[in-house]
Design a protein around this motif. Structure first.
Motif, PDB file in Angstrom:
ATOM      1  N   GLY A  67       0.836  -1.203   0.000  1.00  0.00           N
ATOM      2  CA  GLY A  67       0.000   0.000   0.000  1.00  0.00           C
ATOM      3  C   GLY A  67       0.867   1.248   0.000  1.00  0.00           C
ATOM      4  N   LEU A  68       0.283   2.385  -0.420  1.00  0.00           N
ATOM      5  CA  LEU A  68       1.044   3.638  -0.490  1.00  0.00           C
ATOM      6  C   LEU A  68       1.472   4.105   0.886  1.00  0.00           C
ATOM      7  CD1 LEU A  68      -0.906   5.584  -3.269  1.00  0.00           C
ATOM      8  CD2 LEU A  68       1.225   4.304  -3.463  1.00  0.00           C
ATOM      9  N   ASN A  69       0.713   3.682   1.948  1.00  0.00           N
ATOM     10  CA  ASN A  69       1.076   4.065   3.315  1.00  0.00           C
ATOM     11  C   ASN A  69       1.715   2.911   4.075  1.00  0.00           C
ATOM     12  OD1 ASN A  69       0.053   6.679   3.040  1.00  0.00           O
ATOM     13  ND2 ASN A  69      -2.027   5.942   3.403  1.00  0.00           N
ATOM     14  N   ALA A  70       1.921   1.766   3.383  1.00  0.00           N
ATOM     15  CA  ALA A  70       2.545   0.607   4.019  1.00  0.00           C
ATOM     16  C   ALA A  70       3.842   0.297   3.274  1.00  0.00           C
ATOM     17  CB  ALA A  70       1.580  -0.571   3.997  1.00  0.00           C
ATOM     18  N   THR A  71       3.920  -0.859   2.654  1.00  0.00           N
ATOM     19  CA  THR A  71       5.121  -1.229   1.894  1.00  0.00           C
ATOM     20  C   THR A  71       4.925  -0.863   0.423  1.00  0.00           C
ATOM     21  OG1 THR A  71       5.616  -3.056   3.382  1.00  0.00           O
ATOM     22  CG2 THR A  71       6.630  -3.126   1.196  1.00  0.00           C
ATOM     23  N   ARG A  72       5.894  -0.062  -0.112  1.00  0.00           N
ATOM     24  CA  ARG A  72       5.891   0.273  -1.539  1.00  0.00           C
ATOM     25  C   ARG A  72       6.975  -0.553  -2.226  1.00  0.00           C
ATOM     26  NH1 ARG A  72       5.239   6.892  -2.109  1.00  0.00           N
ATOM     27  NH2 ARG A  72       3.398   7.092  -0.765  1.00  0.00           N
ATOM     28  N   VAL A  73       6.682  -1.002  -3.452  1.00  0.00           N
ATOM     29  CA  VAL A  73       7.618  -1.873  -4.171  1.00  0.00           C
ATOM     30  C   VAL A  73       7.825  -1.339  -5.583  1.00  0.00           C
ATOM     31  CG1 VAL A  73       8.070  -4.205  -5.034  1.00  0.00           C
ATOM     32  CG2 VAL A  73       6.896  -3.897  -2.846  1.00  0.00           C
ATOM     33  N   GLY A  74       9.094  -1.340  -6.012  1.00  0.00           N
ATOM     34  CA  GLY A  74       9.439  -1.015  -7.390  1.00  0.00           C
ATOM     35  C   GLY A  74      10.303  -2.115  -7.964  1.00  0.00           C
ATOM     36  N   VAL A  75      10.309  -2.260  -9.296  1.00  0.00           N
ATOM     37  CA  VAL A  75      11.105  -3.302  -9.954  1.00  0.00           C
ATOM     38  C   VAL A  75      11.940  -2.656 -11.053  1.00  0.00           C
ATOM     39  CG1 VAL A  75      11.085  -5.430 -11.307  1.00  0.00           C
ATOM     40  CG2 VAL A  75       9.431  -5.116  -9.447  1.00  0.00           C
ATOM     41  N   VAL A  76      13.261  -2.946 -11.043  1.00  0.00           N
ATOM     42  CA  VAL A  76      14.192  -2.472 -12.067  1.00  0.00           C
ATOM     43  C   VAL A  76      14.961  -3.684 -12.573  1.00  0.00           C
ATOM     44  CG1 VAL A  76      16.188  -1.036 -12.556  1.00  0.00           C
ATOM     45  CG2 VAL A  76      14.422  -0.211 -10.958  1.00  0.00           C
ATOM     46  N   GLN A  77      15.000  -3.872 -13.901  1.00  0.00           N
ATOM     47  CA  GLN A  77      15.807  -4.956 -14.459  1.00  0.00           C
ATOM     48  C   GLN A  77      16.995  -4.357 -15.199  1.00  0.00           C
ATOM     49  OE1 GLN A  77      14.936  -7.242 -17.909  1.00  0.00           O
ATOM     50  NE2 GLN A  77      13.108  -6.043 -18.476  1.00  0.00           N
ATOM     51  N   TYR A  78      18.094  -5.147 -15.311  1.00  0.00           N
ATOM     52  CA  TYR A  78      19.291  -4.629 -15.952  1.00  0.00           C
ATOM     53  C   TYR A  78      20.018  -5.734 -16.692  1.00  0.00           C
ATOM     54  CZ  TYR A  78      22.295  -6.780 -12.380  1.00  0.00           C
ATOM     55  OH  TYR A  78      22.963  -7.665 -11.584  1.00  0.00           O
ATOM     56  N   SER A  79      20.769  -5.323 -17.689  1.00  0.00           N
ATOM     57  CA  SER A  79      21.731  -6.176 -18.384  1.00  0.00           C
ATOM     58  C   SER A  79      22.879  -5.241 -18.778  1.00  0.00           C
ATOM     59  CB  SER A  79      21.077  -6.863 -19.583  1.00  0.00           C
ATOM     60  OG  SER A  79      20.552  -5.896 -20.473  1.00  0.00           O
ATOM     61  N   SER A  80      22.997  -4.929 -20.096  1.00  0.00           N
ATOM     62  CA  SER A  80      23.953  -3.891 -20.487  1.00  0.00           C
ATOM     63  C   SER A  80      23.352  -2.508 -20.309  1.00  0.00           C
ATOM     64  CB  SER A  80      24.374  -4.077 -21.956  1.00  0.00           C
ATOM     65  OG  SER A  80      25.038  -5.301 -22.100  1.00  0.00           O
ATOM     66  N   GLN A  81      22.050  -2.450 -20.133  1.00  0.00           N
ATOM     67  CA  GLN A  81      21.332  -1.203 -19.879  1.00  0.00           C
ATOM     68  C   GLN A  81      20.415  -1.423 -18.681  1.00  0.00           C
ATOM     69  OE1 GLN A  81      18.289  -0.307 -22.881  1.00  0.00           O
ATOM     70  NE2 GLN A  81      18.804  -2.243 -23.885  1.00  0.00           N
ATOM     71  N   VAL A  82      19.806  -0.332 -18.208  1.00  0.00           N
ATOM     72  CA  VAL A  82      18.953  -0.391 -17.021  1.00  0.00           C
ATOM     73  C   VAL A  82      17.583   0.153 -17.391  1.00  0.00           C
ATOM     74  CG1 VAL A  82      18.728   0.233 -14.594  1.00  0.00           C
ATOM     75  CG2 VAL A  82      21.007   0.017 -15.619  1.00  0.00           C
ATOM     76  N   ARG A  83      16.524  -0.525 -16.904  1.00  0.00           N
ATOM     77  CA  ARG A  83      15.169  -0.085 -17.248  1.00  0.00           C
ATOM     78  C   ARG A  83      14.260  -0.262 -16.030  1.00  0.00           C
ATOM     79  NH1 ARG A  83      12.929  -3.067 -22.206  1.00  0.00           N
ATOM     80  NH2 ARG A  83      12.199  -4.660 -20.723  1.00  0.00           N
ATOM     81  N   THR A  84      13.511   0.808 -15.704  1.00  0.00           N
ATOM     82  CA  THR A  84      12.520   0.748 -14.631  1.00  0.00           C
ATOM     83  C   THR A  84      11.259   0.080 -15.176  1.00  0.00           C
ATOM     84  OG1 THR A  84      13.367   2.747 -13.587  1.00  0.00           O
ATOM     85  CG2 THR A  84      11.122   2.091 -13.029  1.00  0.00           C
ATOM     86  N   GLU A  85      10.857  -1.057 -14.549  1.00  0.00           N
ATOM     87  CA  GLU A  85       9.615  -1.712 -14.955  1.00  0.00           C
ATOM     88  C   GLU A  85       8.410  -1.033 -14.309  1.00  0.00           C
ATOM     89  OE1 GLU A  85       9.506  -3.701 -17.340  1.00  0.00           O
ATOM     90  OE2 GLU A  85      11.668  -3.970 -17.519  1.00  0.00           O
ATOM     91  N   PHE A  86       8.510  -0.716 -13.023  1.00  0.00           N
ATOM     92  CA  PHE A  86       7.528   0.178 -12.394  1.00  0.00           C
ATOM     93  C   PHE A  86       8.163   0.758 -11.133  1.00  0.00           C
ATOM     94  CE2 PHE A  86       6.226  -4.169 -11.147  1.00  0.00           C
ATOM     95  CZ  PHE A  86       6.346  -4.111  -9.752  1.00  0.00           C
ATOM     96  N   SER A  87       7.763   2.010 -10.791  1.00  0.00           N
ATOM     97  CA  SER A  87       8.370   2.747  -9.688  1.00  0.00           C
ATOM     98  C   SER A  87       7.647   2.475  -8.384  1.00  0.00           C
ATOM     99  CB  SER A  87       8.334   4.247  -9.994  1.00  0.00           C
ATOM    100  OG  SER A  87       6.994   4.691  -9.999  1.00  0.00           O
ATOM    101  N   LEU A  88       8.163   3.048  -7.288  1.00  0.00           N
ATOM    102  CA  LEU A  88       7.591   2.863  -5.957  1.00  0.00           C
ATOM    103  C   LEU A  88       6.172   3.397  -5.862  1.00  0.00           C
ATOM    104  CD1 LEU A  88      10.717   3.845  -3.845  1.00  0.00           C
ATOM    105  CD2 LEU A  88       9.710   1.563  -3.984  1.00  0.00           C
ATOM    106  N   LYS A  89       5.863   4.397  -6.666  1.00  0.00           N
ATOM    107  CA  LYS A  89       4.534   5.007  -6.571  1.00  0.00           C
ATOM    108  C   LYS A  89       3.549   4.439  -7.601  1.00  0.00           C
ATOM    109  CE  LYS A  89       5.459   8.845  -9.738  1.00  0.00           C
ATOM    110  NZ  LYS A  89       5.484  10.305  -9.909  1.00  0.00           N
ATOM    111  N   ALA A  90       4.015   3.484  -8.424  1.00  0.00           N
ATOM    112  CA  ALA A  90       3.197   3.030  -9.551  1.00  0.00           C
ATOM    113  C   ALA A  90       1.985   2.204  -9.106  1.00  0.00           C
ATOM    114  CB  ALA A  90       4.050   2.221 -10.529  1.00  0.00           C
ATOM    115  N   HIS A  91       2.135   1.338  -8.096  1.00  0.00           N
ATOM    116  CA  HIS A  91       1.065   0.422  -7.722  1.00  0.00           C
ATOM    117  C   HIS A  91       0.760   0.515  -6.232  1.00  0.00           C
ATOM    118  CE1 HIS A  91       1.259  -1.398 -11.658  1.00  0.00           C
ATOM    119  NE2 HIS A  91       2.571  -1.615 -11.514  1.00  0.00           N
ATOM    120  N   ALA A  92      -0.534   0.628  -5.925  1.00  0.00           N
ATOM    121  CA  ALA A  92      -0.978   0.662  -4.522  1.00  0.00           C
ATOM    122  C   ALA A  92      -1.586  -0.680  -4.109  1.00  0.00           C
ATOM    123  CB  ALA A  92      -1.986   1.790  -4.318  1.00  0.00           C
ATOM    124  N   LYS A  93      -1.784  -1.597  -5.080  1.00  0.00           N
ATOM    125  CA  LYS A  93      -2.425  -2.883  -4.787  1.00  0.00           C
ATOM    126  C   LYS A  93      -1.559  -4.027  -5.317  1.00  0.00           C
ATOM    127  CE  LYS A  93      -7.141  -1.043  -4.885  1.00  0.00           C
ATOM    128  NZ  LYS A  93      -8.482  -1.157  -5.497  1.00  0.00           N
TER     129      LYS A  93
END
Length: 741
Positions: A67-93
């Motif tokens: 939740g936005l007021n509990a645990t926030r989660v973001g995912v970033v994957q990398y190889s030779s480059q780096v890409r944000t799959e979704f940020s800390l504020k992207a999902h509340a559920k």
């Protein structure tokens, strides 16, 4: 938070074997956390292994309180480059977060782990991406290989910023690199499993680290007021206005007044954690509810003070302005006159003001720096006068006088030297040289002053100086002249003898080379020039010739001092190249005046009296203004001839030509006729006609050479005498000027 997580992780790792399996709906009761998964999607991670990694993340998230007021989660994957799959504020559920994880497409390139950590530090954990202040930042790095870049330095920087790093290595992962990335202690933050199938073991331990029992609810915590739970622990807090005692459980009221943590000016009234201000007797509380102001009894308007009413505690008294004294009635004020009371130290004038004084001086005096004494103003010494010679000072005024030998003028300022020579009060035979009030005698050139310092005796110049006469020196009063034998003439140097020759000139030819002339006609113009040259007595000491061609620009073909024979000049003329383009006659006249007749280009000095002749040849109207430099050329003593052909404009030709115009202006309609003009053009200019009493005759036309020489020498004698008189007068004036200085 970091120490608590480590403690919980160590405890739960020991108990993991006996840990009961969590139900599908059991959620973590830890405090808020900002968690970012940094997953390696390099080409070494096979598709089924990436799916295992995807499930690993979903299993962990399923146990967290998302939740936005509990645990926030973001995912970033990398190889030779780096890409944000979704940020800390992207999902509340949880369900949208799981959907986002299932949609991740692996990058399948290299393994730039250091670049990825730097990206997470600078991009993921920022307020714009959902990072919260004072909430723990946690990164879980999952990788299966050795990094292809440096990780130690960037990992240190991330940890120094408060980011807790867990390093999970699978199969081929390098333990040294994992330890370089992870937070200490390594036994709590570094995990290495043999395959992706075993990665769930870390998931169980990580869940134990983040999740724990709420001890505030399920234990006797002993907190007097507030219990706040944290994973595997708790701590006590107090209500606002209270502070936690040393036992960590009980609370005591905060007395801000007693602790001095207030800003009351006079009285502080305390209550738990807050205070109010009050004032002492005779004072009132200001609008800021902190400071106090004494009650102003003067403001009541019944004091009847002459000048000022001064409020005091519980009353008032009267006060006078500076320079006044309060009378016995305690209300009336009287000005203090220090000048009248003699309480000053002014030398001359005392100016009084209430309670103070200033000093001044009488007219003609100035006040000194001590502002008390006076000094007479010496306008003479200060240079504030307009006397020419002597200034006589009195306080503030002055009078003028003159040095010996001078008389004071009517303006009472300037002085005039007494000129005994001009007044005829001298006995000099020839020259009187005046100085203020005195004189000395001198003689004209060729005479010497006798011992009486007044009279003069003629000197025989032929016998006393090196006269340089080639044939014979003839003495005259104060001078001499040279004569030549019959049949010869005295030359320009006044000493040598020779035969009669035509007049010498400096001739500059300004030839139009514009497009309208045409090449075949330009050849005729060059022949015209050579006809003119044939009529001249060309030599280094005789006539000199310069050639300038012009069109849209001006070009000196050869200057006056380049060639010294007619043959050389004629050959150079025939080699001149045709310019073409426009007709800038005004520019050509300017060039002739400023350059062609300069001594650097061969023109002889003006004091030689060699005639300067300018001949302009053109076939059309000038494209610029000719007025200014046609006029300046004639004013400079240049005799101007204007030759026009074809479309040449008569008004312009007449403006160029010298007076009388008829003798200096020629025109023909056809280039083929210009040879006729050359035959009629006479450039052998004779010396200028004499002015005044002196007549200069043509020596070639004289019937008797002796008669010509005698007339010439007589004229020279007259000139010499006049020159001597002028020289004496100039010296006299010069001496007068020097005496004034």
């Amino acid at each position: 938070m970091k120490m608590r997580l480590v403690f919980l992780l160590l405890t739960l790792v020991v108990l993991v074997a006996a840990r009961p399996k969590a139900g599908p709906k059991q959620k973590c009761k830890s405090g808020p956390v900002d968690l970012v998964f940094l997953i390696d999607s390099s080409r070494s991670v096979r598709p089924h292994e990436f799916e295992t990694m995807r499930k690993f993340m979903i299993d962990i998230l399923s146990t967290l309180d998302i939740g936005l007021n509990a645990t926030r989660v973001g995912v970033v994957q990398y190889s030779s480059q780096v890409r944000t799959e979704f940020s800390l504020k992207a999902h509340a559920k949880l369900d949208t977060m799981v959907k986002g994880i299932n949609e991740i497409i692996p990058l399948a390139q290299g393994t730039m782990t250091g670049l990825a950590i730097k990206f997470v530090m600078d991009t993921a954990f920022v307020a714009e991406e959902g990072d919260r202040p004072k909430v723990p930042n946690v990164v879980v790095i999952v990788t299966d290989g050795r990094p292809q870049d440096r990780v130690a330095e960037v990992a240190i920087e991330a940890r120094e910023k408060g980011i807790e790093i867990f390093a999970v290595g699978v199969a081929r992962a390098d333990m040294a690199s994992l330890r370089a990335m992870a937070s200490p202690p390594f036994e709590d933050h570094v995990f290495l499993v043999e395959s992706f199938d075993l990665i769930h073991q870390f998931g169980l331990q990580f869940q134990d680290k983040l999740c724990g029992v709420d001890l505030c609810v399920e234990s006797k915590h002993g907190c007097e007021q507030i219990c706040e739970s944290s994973p595997g622990s708790f701590h006590c807090l107090c209500l606002p206005g209270y502070s936690l005692n040393e036992d960590g459980k009980t609370c005591a009221a905060i007395d801000l007044c007693a602790e001095g943590k207030h800003d009351c000016e006079q009285i502080c009234n305390a209550s738990p954690g807050v205070f109010t201000c009050d004032c002492s007797a005779g004072y009132k509380l200001n609008d800021d509810k902190k400071s106090c102001t004494m009650i102003d009894f003067c403001s009541f308007g019944n004091h009847s003070c002459d000048h000022e009413c001064v409020s005091v505690l519980n009353g008032y008294h009267c006060r006078c302005q500076e320079g006044h004294r309060l009378l016995e009635n305690g209300k009336t004020c009287q000005a203090i006159d220090l000048c009248a009371e003699g309480k000053h130290d002014c030398e001359q004038i005392c100016n009084s003001a209430p309670g103070v004084f200033t000093c001044d001086c009488n007219a003609g005096y100035t006040l000194n720096d001590d502002k008390k004494t006076c000094t007479p103003i010496d306008l003479c010494a200060e240079g504030k006068h307009d006397c020419e010679q002597i200034c006589i000072s009195a306080p503030g005024v002055f009078t003028c006088d003159c040095n010996a030998g001078y008389t004071l003028n009517d303006d009472k300022k300037a002085c005039t030297p007494i000129d005994l020579c001009a007044e005829g009060k001298h006995d000099c035979e020839q020259i009187c040289i005046s100085a203020p009030g005195v004189f000395t005698c001198d003689c004209n050139k060729g005479f010497k002053l006798n011992k009486d310092k007044k009279t003069c005796t003629d000197m025989d110049m032929c016998n006393t100086v090196k006269h340089g006469c080639e044939h014979q020196c003839v003495n005259t009063p104060g001078s001499f002249y040279c004569i030549c034998p019959e049949g010869q003439l005295l030359q320009e140097d006044g000493k040598s003898c020779g035969t009669c020759k035509s007049a010498n000139i400096d001739l500059v030819l300004l030839i139009d080379g514009s497009k309208s002339v045409r090449p075949q006609n330009f050849e005729l113009v060059k022949k015209f020039v050579n006809q003119v040259v044939d009529s001249l007595d060309v030599s280094a000491h005789g006539t000199r010739v310069g050639f300038v061609q012009y069109s849209s620009r001006v070009r000196t073909e050869f200057p006056l001092n380049m060639y010294h024979t007619a043959a050389e000049i004629k050959a150079a003329v025939m080699k001149v190249d045709y310019m073409e383009k426009g007709t800038m006659t005004g520019l050509a006249l300017k060039h002739m005046l400023e350059n062609s007749f300069s001594e650097s280009e061969g023109a002889r000095p003006l004091d030689r009296n060699i005639p300067r002749i300018g001949l302009v040849f053109t076939d059309g109207r000038s494209q610029d203004d000719i007025t200014e430099f046609a006029k300046k050329a004639k004013e400079a003593g240049i005799t101007m001839y204007a030759v026009g052909v074809g479309k040449a404009v008569e008004d312009e030709l007449r403006e160029i030509a010298s007076e009388p115009t008829e003798k200096h202006f020629y025109y023909t309609t056809d280039f083929s006729a210009i040879s006729t003009i050359a035959e009629n053009l006479k450039l052998n200019i004779c010396p200028a006609e004499s002015q005044g009493e002196i007549e200069v005759k043509d020596p070639c036309a004289c019937e008797s050479l002796v008669e010509f020489q005698q007339a010439t020498m007589s004229s020279l004698e007259q000139l010499t005498q006049k020159l001597s008189a002028m020289t004496a007068r100039l010296e006299q004036l010069e001496n007068q000027l020097l005496s004034k200085k």
